[in-house]
Each structure stands twice: as structure tokens, then as C-alpha cells.
Scaffold this active site. Structure first.
Site, PDB file in Angstrom:
ATOM      1  N   GLU A   1       0.785  -1.234   0.000  1.00 18.91           N
ATOM      2  CA  GLU A   1       0.000   0.000   0.000  1.00 18.91           C
ATOM      3  C   GLU A   1       0.824   1.295   0.000  1.00 18.91           C
ATOM      4  O   GLU A   1       0.798   2.070   0.976  1.00 18.91           O
ATOM      5  CB  GLU A   1      -0.965  -0.004   1.174  1.00 18.91           C
TER       6      GLU A   1
ATOM      7  N   GLU B   1      -5.264  -8.822   1.222  1.00 20.42           N
ATOM      8  CA  GLU B   1      -5.987  -8.415   2.432  1.00 20.42           C
ATOM      9  C   GLU B   1      -7.481  -8.290   2.153  1.00 20.42           C
ATOM     10  O   GLU B   1      -7.856  -7.767   1.095  1.00 20.42           O
ATOM     11  CB  GLU B   1      -5.504  -7.043   2.952  1.00 20.42           C
TER      12      GLU B   1
HETATM   13  C1  GCO Z   1      -4.097  -1.492   5.073  1.00 19.59           C
HETATM   14  C2  GCO Z   1      -2.969  -2.126   5.721  1.00 19.59           C
HETATM   15  C3  GCO Z   1      -3.286  -2.903   6.956  1.00 19.59           C
HETATM   16  C4  GCO Z   1      -4.469  -2.374   7.754  1.00 19.59           C
HETATM   17  C5  GCO Z   1      -5.748  -3.032   7.325  1.00 19.59           C
HETATM   18  C6  GCO Z   1      -6.934  -2.483   8.111  1.00 19.59           C
HETATM   19  O1  GCO Z   1      -4.628  -2.098   4.150  1.00 19.59           O
HETATM   20  O2  GCO Z   1      -4.399  -0.369   5.450  1.00 19.59           O
HETATM   21  O3  GCO Z   1      -2.319  -3.002   4.823  1.00 19.59           O
HETATM   22  O4  GCO Z   1      -2.093  -2.749   7.671  1.00 19.59           O
HETATM   23  O5  GCO Z   1      -4.284  -2.651   9.111  1.00 19.59           O
HETATM   24  O6  GCO Z   1      -6.008  -2.802   5.997  1.00 19.59           O
HETATM   25  O7  GCO Z   1      -7.004  -1.113   7.902  1.00 19.59           O
END
Ligand code: GCO
Length: 451
Positions: free
Chosen positions: A163, A356
Site C-alpha cells: 500500500e 488483504e
Molecule cells: C491497510 C494495511 C493494513 C491495515 C488493514 C486495516 O490495508 O491499510 O495493509 O495494515 O491494518 O487494511 O485497515
């Protein structure tokens, strides 16, 4: 229908959010170690010094992954744990920790998917200009080489970055993530370019040092995503166009971060709107950035509903009153896991891995000592149904990593957002597998057939 044979089923975590051990065994400081100790930066005034203490609980957490039948685990390396000053001196104890983690995962037949960078930049490099410094890509490549040299006899899945929209956009433009800066657009677009170049140097370092044939990936956020409110081709096309439109917000956009890596050029819409703020591009930059990789990792939580207006432009449709939302609160929009993989696979012609997906929930320990989280079960069931639709249409989906394994430190919101399949009492570090964890185990054992 099941997902394909060899589908990666696991959970994802990140070093600063999960490890703790922030100053242990020679680890250097990261920008998050510093930022979270600055008053007012974190909603509940907490920090990741201990987090969910995975630094001391590898065996316990891997036992849980094994019990839940996970066959893969995505985690990130803490750059300053390995190189305390960011470059040069190697902290052997830091590498030893990752050696142990990898060895125990493999002993339990869990495939490690390593993210080289999940936001915890060495503070020493920040002091040397951080992502503004044109040496950052080289420093990142050197760091990657140290990690790959040590671990690649056992690890073959490498994700360069997680990200960049956050560590550049939220960290350098919006000032809400570490290091908490609010740069002007010219500066943060230069930092963004260095970050993309660093991705390229990271891929080169993996290729040059891997002891096993590497599988390389990259995991940008996929929040800049519009999904049609109908299957009308006009609505679909309008949403596709808007998803890749970089005119209004370069660093938040999908195409700003994905086109250079997969198409070898910045999106026209973004370049035009950046105007004089567009960074100087070195002669070899786009070739370095766009070396072939094996998959696009997408972190997908939600999508904007959209439809076409008379001219075919996308208009964002407001959620209905009282729409379903998580505790963050983010809208529950399962269609994101169909349209996201579809749009990204069609544009970039690469395998997609959901690196994710998950939700924050108001989880607590019930009177029976268990953590009942029907919302997370229903949420994940709906999102996986959509992912399954994409796979059934022939989109190459390589795996699904639920965010996240154990409740952890959720950046600027602290411990207020519980995303885990496993509940953590942060005073005792006691783990309790939530109902969703046991539900996920059955999904994995059926390779998605019961979805
Ligand atoms: C993101 C990050 C994670 C976050 C998750 C929840 O996608 O922001 O990769 O570290 O903790 O997404 O916000």
C-alpha cells in the site's frame, strides 16, 4: 465449485502491527516507533511497542494457524530490525527472528509470503530524506538483498511493498500516518516515484539473490475502485473508467501505482492533471519499475457504487440510508471482490491474489468465554462468494489472505479496531480464536466449496 488446486488460504499481518519487540535485540527505530510516541498521533494514545507480541509468540500463533488449516501466512519484515540504520550494519538477531518464524511455518506446512515493506521505514533513513532521497530505491534494493540472501533458501514468495497509497499518501501528503508530513504535491509525487523505483530495485534484488525460483508480487491498496450498481454495460464501463482515472487524486488512485508497474507508464489522466508537479523521470526508471512480476496483490475492503450518466461518465451512488457498515466504520460492499479482481486482471493481465480483506468488529469475550463474531462470518462469506464468481469466470485468483490473524495495532486508530480471526486481550496477550476463525477453517478445508 472450489477454488483452484494450490489456492493459498491464509491470514495477513504486518511487522509494526503485530511483532512488538520495538526496541529488542538490536532493532533500530522505524518512523512508526517515533510517530506513535508523539502526543496526539494515535487516537487512543497507544503504540506498537508490544502490539500483539508476535516477537515472543511465534509458536503460539503458528499453532493457531495450523489448527485453522491455513496453508499460507503473509507477514512483513521489519526493515530496521534487520538493518537498524537502514543501510550497512546487519542485526543478526533480527534475521534470527525471521529464520525461526520461517522454519516453524515450514515445519507446519504453512507457506511464507513475505512483504518486504509494510510502512515501517527505518527512522535513520527518514532523517536522510526518506522517500524524497533519490538513493531510497538503492537502499531498498540493498535491504531486500540482505533479506533474500538469508531467507530465500526456504522462502519463494516475495511481495515488495504494501500500500504505497498509505505510506506516501497518508504519511507524506495527508499527515495522518508516520512520519506525519503534509508535503506539497510536487514533493510527494517525487517521493511516490522513488517508491515505485524502489519496488523495481526490490524485484531486481529478489531475482539476483533468490536461492529458489522466486514468485514476486506487489500489494497496493485497491480502495480506488468503483463497482456498477447494475450489470448494464454502460454502468460497468463507467465504473471501469473511473477506477483507472487518476486525474483527481494521484497518490490515492489505483492506476497511478499499478500502471507504471504493469504497463510501464503513468496513467495519462494523472500525468495531465499533475502538470508541472509531475516528477522528472530518469531514462531507465520505467524499465526498472515495470520488470515482469508474477502477481498483483490487492487489499480490498470496500468499493464505491457507481453508474453511468448520459455521457457515460461515472457518478458515485450514495449508500442507502442505514447501510451495512463495519466498526471502522467502512461500508460492507462484497461486490468489491468481484469487480476489483475483474477490472485489475483485465487491465494488467496478471494473476490476482487477495492480499488483504476483512473487517473491524466490536468483538468482546462473551459470558461463555468465547468470541462470537457472526458479522465477520457473514461479511467474509459474502466477499468470498463474489471472489468465487470472479474465479468461476476464469480470472486467475491465486489466493486469499484474511486481514488479519490476531487483533493488532491498527495504525493511527490504535487498538480500537479489532480485525483478527483471533481475539487478543492486550493486557495479558491471551489469544481466543473467534467463531470466524473456526468458520474460516471449514472454508479452507473445503477449498471454498462450502461458500
Ligand atoms: C491497510 C494495511 C493494513 C491495515 C488493514 C486495516 O490495508 O491499510 O495493509 O495494515 O491494518 O487494511 O485497515
Amino acid at each position: 465449485m472450489r477454488f483452484k488446486e494450490g489456492f493459498a488460504w491464509g491470514a495477513a499481518t504486518a511487522s509494526y502491527q503485530n511483532e512488538g519487540g520495538a526496541r529488542e535485540d538490536g532493532k533500530g527505530l522505524s518512523v512508526w516507533d517515533v510517530f506513535t510516541h508523539e502526543k496526539g498521533r494515535v487516537a487512543d494514545g497507544t503504540n506498537g511497542d508490544i502490539a500483539s507480541d508476535q516477537y515472543h509468540r511465534i509458536s503460539e500463533d503458528i499453532r493457531i494457524m495450523k489448527e485453522l488449516s491455513m496453508n499460507a501466512y503473509r507477514f512483513s519484515l521489519s526493515w530496521p530490525r534487520i538493518l537498524p540504520e537502514g543501510t550497512g550494519r546487519v542485526n543478526e538477531k533480527g534475521l534470527d527472528f525471521y529464520d525461526r518464524l520461517v522454519d516453524e511455518l515450514l515445519e507446519n506446512e504453512i507457506v511464507p509470503y513475505i512483504t518486504l515493506f509494510h510502512w515501517d521505514l527505518p527512522y535513520e533513513l527518514f532523517c536522510r530524506g526518506g522517500w524524497m532521497n533519490p538513493d531510497m530505491p538503492k537502499w531498498f534494493g540493498e535491504y531486500a538483498a540482505v533479506a533474500v540472501e538469508r531467507l530465500s533458501d526456504r522462502v519463494d514468495h516475495w511481495i515488495t511493498q504494501n500500500e504505497p497509497q498509505c505510506y506516501i499518501g497518508s504519511g507524506l501528503a495527508a499527515g495522518i500516518h508516520a512520519p506525519g508530513l503534509k508535503m506539497n504535491r510536487k514533493d510527494y509525487l517525487l517521493a511516490a516515484h522513488h517508491s515505485l523505483l524502489a519496488h523495481g530495485h526490490g524485484v531486481q534484488a529478489v531475482r539476483a539473490n533468490a536461492k529458489k525460483k522466486p514468485v514476486t508480487g506487489y500489494a497496493p491498496a485497491a480502495w480506488w475502485l468503483w463497482s456498477p450498481v447494475s450489470e448494464d454495460p454502460r454502468d460497468i464501463e463507467a465504473c471501469r473508467k473511473q477506477t483507472f482515472n487518476a486525474a483527481s487524486d494521484q497518490t490515492g488512485g489505483s492506476s497511478w501505482w499499478m500502471d507504471p508497474v504493469f504497463l510501464g507508464e503513468y496513467p495519462e489522466s494523472g500525468v495531465e492533471s499533475a502538470g508541472e508537479d509531475f516528477p522528472a523521470i530518469g531514462q531507465d526508471d520505467m524499465r526498472i519499475i515495470s520488470q515482469p512480476i508474477d502477481f498483483l496483490g490487492i487489499n480490498v475492503y470496500q468499493t464505491y457504487p457507481g453508474k453511468a450518466d448520459e455521457e457515460g461518465n461515472c457518478i458515485t451512488v450514495a449508500h442507502r440510508p442505514g447501510y451495512d457498515k463495519t466498526a471502522y466504520p467502512w461500508p460492507v460492499t462484497p461486490q468489491a471482490l468481484y469487480w476489483g479482481p475483474k477490472f485489475f486482471a483485465e487491465r494488467y493481465h496478471t494473476q490476482i491474489i487477495v492480499t488483504e480483506n476483512g473487517m473491524s468488529n466490536t468483538d468482546w469475550v462473551h459470558l461463555d468465554g468465547k468470541v462470537h463474531d457472526p458479522q465477520r462470518i457473514d461479511f467474509t462469506h459474502r466477499y468470498l462468494q463474489q471472489l468465487k464468481r470472479a474465479a468461476a469466470e476464469g480470472i486467475d485468483i491465486g489466493g486469499y489472505f484474511h486481514w488479519t490473524l490476531t487483533d493488532n495495532f491498527e495504525w493511527a486508530t490504535g487498538f480500537g479496531n479489532r480485525f483478527g480471526l483471533v481475539y487478543v486481550d492486550f493486557e495479558t496477550q491471551k489469544r481466543i480464536i473467534k467463531d470466524s476463525g473456526y468458520w474460516y477453517q471449514k472454508v479452507i478445508e473445503s477449498n471454498g466449496e462450502i461458500i
